[in-house]
Design an enzyme around this catalytic site. Structure first.
Site, PDB file in Angstrom:
ATOM      1  N   SER A  58       0.831  -1.204   0.000  1.00  0.00           N
ATOM      2  CA  SER A  58       0.000   0.000   0.000  1.00  0.00           C
ATOM      3  C   SER A  58       0.872   1.262   0.000  1.00  0.00           C
ATOM      4  CB  SER A  58      -0.963  -0.045   1.198  1.00  0.00           C
ATOM      5  OG  SER A  58      -1.959   0.935   1.094  1.00  0.00           O
TER       6      SER A  58
ATOM      7  N   ASP B 103      -5.623  -3.828  -2.254  1.00  0.00           N
ATOM      8  CA  ASP B 103      -4.526  -3.520  -1.336  1.00  0.00           C
ATOM      9  C   ASP B 103      -3.953  -4.791  -0.705  1.00  0.00           C
ATOM     10  OD1 ASP B 103      -3.051  -2.651   0.947  1.00  0.00           O
ATOM     11  OD2 ASP B 103      -4.244  -0.822   1.053  1.00  0.00           O
TER      12      ASP B 103
END
Length: 344
Positions: A53, A197
């Site tokens: 991320s 993610d």
């Protein structure tokens, strides 16, 4: 030639990625001072960088080649902090209509994705994963195939089907569920993936990085059959902070799906990071080399609430301050670790 295989791992955490980015400013400054090279960059002294991320985006920044000098990094560690701040201001904005329509993220994504995609397109242009300066491991999760997905520079250099535009890599690794729409990402051979993610399974990717080095790196040119072990590696793991909000039994015992959404995301991200840290501590303690693994992440329990999507000016200043405080708090440990990075 370096004495060790040197690994940098950076957690996910939304706008809180400013914290490890700020710690990296201190690391880069120390590398410049100790090496005597004022142009030294993070990429020069790590053999693999792993990120999830926000950490995945930072990985792309540190390893991004300068178009005018493709063998050198385009950006400094301070540039990465500025990048994190500016992107946070741009993407963590939601109109009244978006909040109303999504019920603030309950039934649709909380933020529109075009600003995020435009930011990546503007800054990363058409650079490809295979063109990054060093090996990397950037996590995401394939929701259609139901499997972990890693963007890997070494694989991309060997196999066109594993190569992607960096702007798409950044978009995939930061597609946090409930915050942004799930993107469809295409490889350079036009294979399509629906990715979210990587924080859903590897918010702290340090152990994934360890496994990658064990599997794909060569210990030495004269002994190519032997892969590196833990004693041949040094690992620096940078976190985005731990805020262990307590959930009293009487409050949570009757919660349903809606009430559990946000707490589960928090527990999942924190729990995974803690578990990976525990495992690596045990690995390095077992070989009596605890100094070769360093984890830096702040305890945020005594800070005002710092949500991963709060990009207000006040919170940004808090995050920069916390990053600087962490670098100062771990100054002696960082000095010793940088000596390992420079060891030949």
């Amino acid at each position: 030639m370096s004495k060790y295989n040197r690994v940098l791992s950076i957690d996910g955490g939304g706008i809180r990625g400013i914290i490890p980015a700020q710690v990296a400013v201190s690391i880069e400054s120390k590398l410049q001072q100790k090496s005597g090279n004022p142009d030294a960059r993070i990429a020069d002294y790590f053999d693999l960088i792993a990120g999830t991320s926000a950490g995945g985006i930072l990985t792309c920044i540190y390893l991004f080649p300068d178009p005018k000098n493709p063998s050198r990094p385009r950006w400094s560690a301070q540039d990465a902090v500025n990048f994190s701040i500016n992107s946070g201001r741009d993407v963590f904005k939601s109109s009244f209509w978006q909040k109303f329509r999504s019920i603030d993220g309950l039934i649709d994504e909380k933020y529109p994705s075009p600003p995020l995609e435009e930011f990546f397109r503007k800054n990363f242009s058409d650079c490809q994963l295979s063109q990054l300066l060093k090996p990397c491991l950037i996590s995401s999760y394939d929701v259609e195939r139901r499997k972990a997905n890693f963007f890997n520079q070494m694989d991309a250099k060997q196999h066109p089907e594993a190569d992607y535009f960096i702007r798409d890599v950044a978009r995939a690794t930061s597609a946090a569920p409930t915050y942004f729409e799930i993107p469809k990402i295409y490889s350079l051979t036009n294979e399509c993936y629906a990715l979210i993610d990587g924080g859903v399974f590897a918010n702290n990717p340090a152990l994934c990085a360890y496994a990658e080095v064990r599997n794909k790196f060569t210990f030495s040119e004269d002994r190519p059959e032997r892969g590196p072990t833990a004693k041949d590696m040094v690992i620096l793991s940078l976190g985005t902070g731990e805020a262990q909000k307590k959930y009293p039994y009487e409050e949570v015992k009757d919660w349903g799906q809606i009430e559990w959404v946000e707490p589960l995301i928090n527990i999942m991200m924190t729990g995974v990071a803690e578990t990976v840290n525990y495992q690596l501590i045990q690995i390095y303690d077992a070989i009596e080399r605890p100094n070769q693994y360093l984890r830096i992440t702040p305890d945020l329990n005594h800070e005002p609430p710092l949500r991963i999507d709060d990009a207000s000016e006040e919170k940004i200043l808090d995050l920069v301050r916390i990053g600087k405080d962490q670098a100062e708090k771990h100054d002696e440990e960082l000095d010793k670790f940088i000596d390992l990075l420079l060891a030949e």
